[in-house]
Design an enzyme around this catalytic site. Sequence first.
Site, PDB file in Angstrom:
ATOM      1  N   SER A  96       0.821  -1.207   0.000  1.00 23.36           N
ATOM      2  CA  SER A  96       0.000   0.000   0.000  1.00 23.36           C
ATOM      3  C   SER A  96       0.858   1.261   0.000  1.00 23.36           C
ATOM      4  CB  SER A  96      -0.964  -0.036   1.196  1.00 23.36           C
ATOM      5  OG  SER A  96      -1.895   1.018   1.142  1.00 23.36           O
ATOM      6  N   ASP A 219     -10.754  -3.910  -4.912  1.00 22.91           N
ATOM      7  CA  ASP A 219     -10.067  -3.301  -3.763  1.00 22.91           C
ATOM      8  C   ASP A 219     -10.751  -1.972  -3.436  1.00 22.91           C
ATOM      9  OD1 ASP A 219      -8.344  -2.040  -1.984  1.00 22.91           O
ATOM     10  OD2 ASP A 219      -6.526  -2.460  -3.128  1.00 22.91           O
ATOM     11  N   HIS A 247      -7.258  -5.368  -0.010  1.00 21.89           N
ATOM     12  CA  HIS A 247      -6.094  -4.502  -0.161  1.00 21.89           C
ATOM     13  C   HIS A 247      -4.818  -5.159   0.400  1.00 21.89           C
ATOM     14  CE1 HIS A 247      -4.495  -0.475  -0.900  1.00 21.89           C
ATOM     15  NE2 HIS A 247      -4.030  -0.393   0.335  1.00 21.89           N
TER      16      HIS A 247
END
Length: 266
Positions: A96, A219, A247
Amino acid sequence: MMNIKTINNIKISGLKDAPTLLLAHGFGCDQNMWRFLLPELEKHYQVVLFDYVGSGNSVVTGYSNEKYSSLEGYARDIIDIIEELQLTDVTIIGHSVSSIIASIASLEIPEKISKIIMVCPSPCFLNVPPQYEGGFERSDLEELIELMDKNYIGWANYLAPLVMGSSQSAELIAELSGSFCSTDPLIAKNFAKATFFSDYRHILKDIKCPSLILQSASDSLASTKVGQYMAENIKNSQLEIVKAEGHCLHMTNYQDITPIILKFIE
């Protein structure tokens, strides 16, 4: 004075004389989230795990609100670790926001970071119409930050299924919620602001090292459009869309992404 190894809770495993993989966890997480990928990676590479200052089992006395109010502060952690361990030819796997943190670090020490693997990345979570759809209106994110102040446990319980994917196991969702809750609320809020309100689209064109973008087909935080945008703007990049929800591909779909990762590093 404490050394970087202690401050960032550094753990080194795998093959001592092999190329190095540095695994950088995402917002509200810690190095334990990489445990599913580790067994296979350790067979081929030296693996370095760490916690950002303020996360996991790092030494919180090293934390500064000012330093970590932007992603550059977190990139400094990565740079310090690479320099402290005297690493070269490093491949960073970032989850991320750590995909962007790793990218910032690569612009500072390009001679030491050779590849970046981005797991569910986003250079900007905000919608910037008409040219960019990050997925969130500023007002939505401001409400999320406000919820952190009003009801921190409620915020964690709301965000965890959104991040992990509501169809994923209750155990993984609970683990993520627990990880959010175990972070100091003020530190978490500072990291959340640095993550969700930043816009690093401008650095994508400057990323020189080969980059692998692993995007989830479904996501809630980073859509496939975001992955495609990144692939279009990072010159030497490869986009792989994984049939998955959530995610956290490194936790939910590690068996799918491990072969892609190993092939890319080779």
